[in-house]
Design an enzyme around this catalytic site. Structure first.
Site, mmCIF file in Angstrom:
data_model
loop_
_atom_site.group_PDB
_atom_site.id
_atom_site.type_symbol
_atom_site.label_atom_id
_atom_site.label_comp_id
_atom_site.label_asym_id
_atom_site.label_seq_id
_atom_site.Cartn_x
_atom_site.Cartn_y
_atom_site.Cartn_z
ATOM 1 N N TYR A 95 42.238 51.129 39.613
ATOM 2 C CA TYR A 95 41.639 51.744 40.798
ATOM 3 C C TYR A 95 41.851 53.259 40.757
ATOM 4 O O TYR A 95 40.946 54.027 41.089
ATOM 5 C CB TYR A 95 42.245 51.150 42.075
ATOM 6 C CG TYR A 95 41.975 49.670 42.208
ATOM 7 C CD1 TYR A 95 40.746 49.203 42.651
ATOM 8 C CD2 TYR A 95 42.957 48.728 41.885
ATOM 9 C CE1 TYR A 95 40.492 47.840 42.769
ATOM 10 C CE2 TYR A 95 42.706 47.369 42.002
ATOM 11 C CZ TYR A 95 41.482 46.936 42.442
ATOM 12 O OH TYR A 95 41.228 45.589 42.557
ATOM 13 N N ASN A 119 31.832 44.983 46.916
ATOM 14 C CA ASN A 119 30.709 44.977 45.979
ATOM 15 C C ASN A 119 29.866 43.716 46.203
ATOM 16 O O ASN A 119 30.350 42.606 46.003
ATOM 17 C CB ASN A 119 31.260 45.008 44.548
ATOM 18 C CG ASN A 119 30.197 44.793 43.496
ATOM 19 O OD1 ASN A 119 29.008 44.958 43.747
ATOM 20 N ND2 ASN A 119 30.634 44.426 42.309
ATOM 21 N N CYS A 127 33.048 44.557 39.043
ATOM 22 C CA CYS A 127 34.283 44.808 39.781
ATOM 23 C C CYS A 127 35.447 43.990 39.231
ATOM 24 O O CYS A 127 36.609 44.337 39.464
ATOM 25 C CB CYS A 127 34.078 44.565 41.269
ATOM 26 S SG CYS A 127 33.369 42.965 41.672
ATOM 27 N N HIS A 128 35.149 42.928 38.476
ATOM 28 C CA HIS A 128 36.215 42.124 37.876
ATOM 29 C C HIS A 128 36.989 42.899 36.808
ATOM 30 O O HIS A 128 38.103 42.534 36.467
ATOM 31 C CB HIS A 128 35.646 40.829 37.277
ATOM 32 C CG HIS A 128 34.665 41.049 36.171
ATOM 33 N ND1 HIS A 128 33.333 41.334 36.424
ATOM 34 C CD2 HIS A 128 34.806 41.040 34.826
ATOM 35 C CE1 HIS A 128 32.705 41.475 35.266
ATOM 36 N NE2 HIS A 128 33.581 41.305 34.284
ATOM 37 N N GLU A 154 35.090 38.029 28.364
ATOM 38 C CA GLU A 154 34.796 39.309 27.715
ATOM 39 C C GLU A 154 35.785 39.639 26.616
ATOM 40 O O GLU A 154 35.418 40.249 25.611
ATOM 41 C CB GLU A 154 34.755 40.427 28.765
ATOM 42 C CG GLU A 154 33.582 40.276 29.723
ATOM 43 C CD GLU A 154 33.444 41.412 30.698
ATOM 44 O OE1 GLU A 154 34.153 42.440 30.548
ATOM 45 O OE2 GLU A 154 32.602 41.295 31.601
#
Length: 159
Positions: A95, A119, A127-128, A154
Protein backbone atom coordinates in the site's frame (compact mmCIF):
# COMPACT_ATOMS: atom_id res chain seq x y z
CA UNK A 1 -26.48 -5.80 -18.32
CA UNK A 2 -24.66 -8.62 -16.67
CA UNK A 3 -23.58 -12.22 -17.04
CA UNK A 4 -22.21 -14.93 -14.81
CA UNK A 5 -18.80 -16.44 -15.52
CA UNK A 6 -17.60 -19.64 -13.91
CA UNK A 7 -14.11 -19.54 -12.41
CA UNK A 8 -11.89 -21.48 -10.01
CA UNK A 9 -12.92 -18.87 -7.41
CA UNK A 10 -16.62 -19.59 -7.86
CA UNK A 11 -19.08 -17.81 -10.10
CA UNK A 12 -18.33 -14.19 -10.97
CA UNK A 13 -21.02 -11.70 -11.93
CA UNK A 14 -19.66 -9.34 -14.58
CA UNK A 15 -21.63 -6.11 -15.01
CA UNK A 16 -21.44 -3.69 -17.93
CA UNK A 17 -22.98 -0.37 -18.72
CA UNK A 18 -22.72 1.58 -21.97
CA UNK A 19 -20.18 -0.88 -23.38
CA UNK A 20 -17.75 -0.87 -20.43
CA UNK A 21 -17.24 -3.19 -17.46
CA UNK A 22 -18.43 -1.52 -14.25
CA UNK A 23 -18.17 -4.38 -11.75
CA UNK A 24 -17.06 -7.93 -11.12
CA UNK A 25 -18.67 -9.51 -8.09
CA UNK A 26 -17.81 -12.70 -6.21
CA UNK A 27 -20.43 -15.16 -5.02
CA UNK A 28 -22.51 -14.95 -3.02
CA UNK A 29 -23.87 -12.06 -5.06
CA UNK A 30 -25.27 -9.23 -2.97
CA UNK A 31 -28.30 -7.22 -3.86
CA UNK A 32 -28.66 -3.59 -2.97
CA UNK A 33 -25.09 -2.57 -3.83
CA UNK A 34 -26.37 0.61 -5.44
CA UNK A 35 -24.88 -0.44 -8.76
CA UNK A 36 -27.34 -0.67 -11.63
CA UNK A 37 -27.45 -4.22 -12.96
CA UNK A 38 -30.13 -4.25 -15.62
CA UNK A 39 -31.07 -7.53 -17.26
CA UNK A 40 -28.90 -10.61 -17.68
CA UNK A 41 -27.50 -10.79 -21.21
CA UNK A 42 -24.97 -13.53 -21.87
CA UNK A 43 -24.56 -12.37 -25.48
CA UNK A 44 -23.61 -8.71 -24.97
CA UNK A 45 -20.30 -8.27 -26.83
CA UNK A 46 -18.32 -6.69 -23.97
CA UNK A 47 -19.56 -9.37 -21.56
CA UNK A 48 -18.65 -12.15 -23.98
CA UNK A 49 -15.16 -10.65 -24.32
CA UNK A 50 -14.82 -10.26 -20.56
CA UNK A 51 -15.79 -13.90 -20.08
CA UNK A 52 -13.24 -14.94 -22.72
CA UNK A 53 -10.45 -12.91 -21.14
CA UNK A 54 -11.27 -14.09 -17.62
CA UNK A 55 -11.22 -17.68 -18.85
CA UNK A 56 -7.85 -17.12 -20.53
CA UNK A 57 -6.50 -15.52 -17.35
CA UNK A 58 -7.58 -18.48 -15.21
CA UNK A 59 -6.09 -20.85 -17.82
CA UNK A 60 -2.78 -18.89 -17.51
CA UNK A 61 -2.98 -17.78 -21.13
CA UNK A 62 -3.53 -14.06 -20.43
CA UNK A 63 -1.52 -11.72 -18.24
CA UNK A 64 -2.92 -8.31 -19.22
CA UNK A 65 -6.61 -7.59 -19.64
CA UNK A 66 -7.78 -5.40 -22.50
CA UNK A 67 -11.32 -4.42 -21.64
CA UNK A 68 -13.14 -1.09 -21.54
CA UNK A 69 -13.53 -0.24 -17.87
CA UNK A 70 -15.75 2.32 -16.15
CA UNK A 71 -15.41 1.92 -12.39
CA UNK A 72 -17.42 4.41 -10.36
CA UNK A 73 -15.48 6.12 -7.59
CA UNK A 74 -13.97 9.33 -6.30
CA UNK A 75 -11.06 10.95 -8.13
CA UNK A 76 -8.67 9.57 -5.50
CA UNK A 77 -10.09 6.06 -5.86
CA UNK A 78 -9.79 6.26 -9.64
CA UNK A 79 -6.12 7.32 -9.27
CA UNK A 80 -5.44 4.38 -6.97
CA UNK A 81 -7.18 1.93 -9.28
CA UNK A 82 -5.17 3.19 -12.28
CA UNK A 83 -1.99 2.64 -10.22
CA UNK A 84 -3.08 -0.92 -9.41
CA UNK A 85 -3.20 -1.76 -13.10
CA UNK A 86 0.52 -0.88 -13.19
CA UNK A 87 1.34 -3.76 -10.82
CA UNK A 88 2.16 -6.50 -13.32
CA UNK A 89 1.09 -10.11 -13.43
CA UNK A 90 3.03 -12.18 -10.91
CA UNK A 91 4.20 -9.12 -8.95
CA UNK A 92 3.02 -7.50 -5.75
CA UNK A 93 3.29 -4.02 -4.26
CA UNK A 94 2.56 -2.65 -0.83
CA UNK A 95 0.00 0.00 0.00
CA UNK A 96 2.90 2.35 0.79
CA UNK A 97 4.47 1.70 -2.62
CA UNK A 98 1.21 2.58 -4.33
CA UNK A 99 1.04 5.78 -2.25
CA UNK A 100 4.59 6.66 -3.41
CA UNK A 101 3.62 6.00 -7.05
CA UNK A 102 0.86 8.55 -6.55
CA UNK A 103 3.32 11.11 -5.20
CA UNK A 104 2.29 10.68 -1.57
CA UNK A 105 4.12 9.57 1.54
CA UNK A 106 3.71 6.16 3.13
CA UNK A 107 1.33 7.84 5.59
CA UNK A 108 -1.26 7.70 2.79
CA UNK A 109 -1.09 3.91 2.73
CA UNK A 110 -4.26 3.61 4.83
CA UNK A 111 -6.18 5.76 2.32
CA UNK A 112 -4.76 3.64 -0.50
CA UNK A 113 -5.91 0.54 1.37
CA UNK A 114 -9.43 1.91 1.72
CA UNK A 115 -9.57 2.74 -2.00
CA UNK A 116 -8.14 -0.67 -2.82
CA UNK A 117 -10.89 -2.32 -0.79
CA UNK A 118 -13.58 -0.44 -2.73
CA UNK A 119 -12.32 -1.55 -6.16
CA UNK A 120 -15.48 -2.61 -8.01
CA UNK A 121 -13.61 -4.56 -10.72
CA UNK A 122 -11.37 -7.05 -8.91
CA UNK A 123 -9.09 -9.35 -10.89
CA UNK A 124 -9.07 -7.03 -13.93
CA UNK A 125 -8.02 -4.12 -11.70
CA UNK A 126 -5.63 -6.30 -9.71
CA UNK A 127 -6.20 -5.25 -6.10
CA UNK A 128 -5.22 -8.80 -5.09
CA UNK A 129 -1.60 -7.89 -5.89
CA UNK A 130 -1.41 -5.36 -3.06
CA UNK A 131 0.01 -6.66 0.22
CA UNK A 132 0.90 -5.34 3.66
CA UNK A 133 4.24 -3.68 4.34
CA UNK A 134 5.68 -6.96 5.64
CA UNK A 135 4.47 -8.82 2.54
CA UNK A 136 1.54 -10.30 4.47
CA UNK A 137 -1.84 -10.83 2.89
CA UNK A 138 -4.27 -8.24 4.10
CA UNK A 139 -7.98 -7.76 3.48
CA UNK A 140 -9.58 -8.60 0.16
CA UNK A 141 -13.18 -8.03 -0.87
CA UNK A 142 -13.43 -11.60 -2.13
CA UNK A 143 -11.85 -13.04 1.01
CA UNK A 144 -8.24 -13.88 1.80
CA UNK A 145 -8.61 -17.41 0.38
CA UNK A 146 -9.44 -15.98 -3.03
CA UNK A 147 -6.60 -13.46 -2.80
CA UNK A 148 -4.19 -16.28 -2.04
CA UNK A 149 -5.57 -18.34 -4.95
CA UNK A 150 -5.08 -15.44 -7.37
CA UNK A 151 -1.52 -14.79 -6.20
CA UNK A 152 -0.73 -18.52 -6.41
CA UNK A 153 -2.17 -18.71 -9.94
CA UNK A 154 0.09 -15.85 -11.01
CA UNK A 155 3.21 -17.12 -9.26
CA UNK A 156 2.86 -20.50 -10.94
CA UNK A 157 2.60 -18.95 -14.37
CA UNK A 158 3.75 -21.03 -17.29
CA UNK A 159 5.09 -17.95 -19.07
Amino acid sequence: MWTVVGSPLGDLRVVERDGAITAIEFTPFRSGTGRPLGERDDSAPVLVEAARQLGAYFDRELEVFDLPLAPAGSEFQLRVWRALVGVGFGHTATYGEIAHRLGMTAAASRAVGLANGRNPIPIVIPCHRIVGSSGSLTGYSGGLDRKQQLLALESNSLF
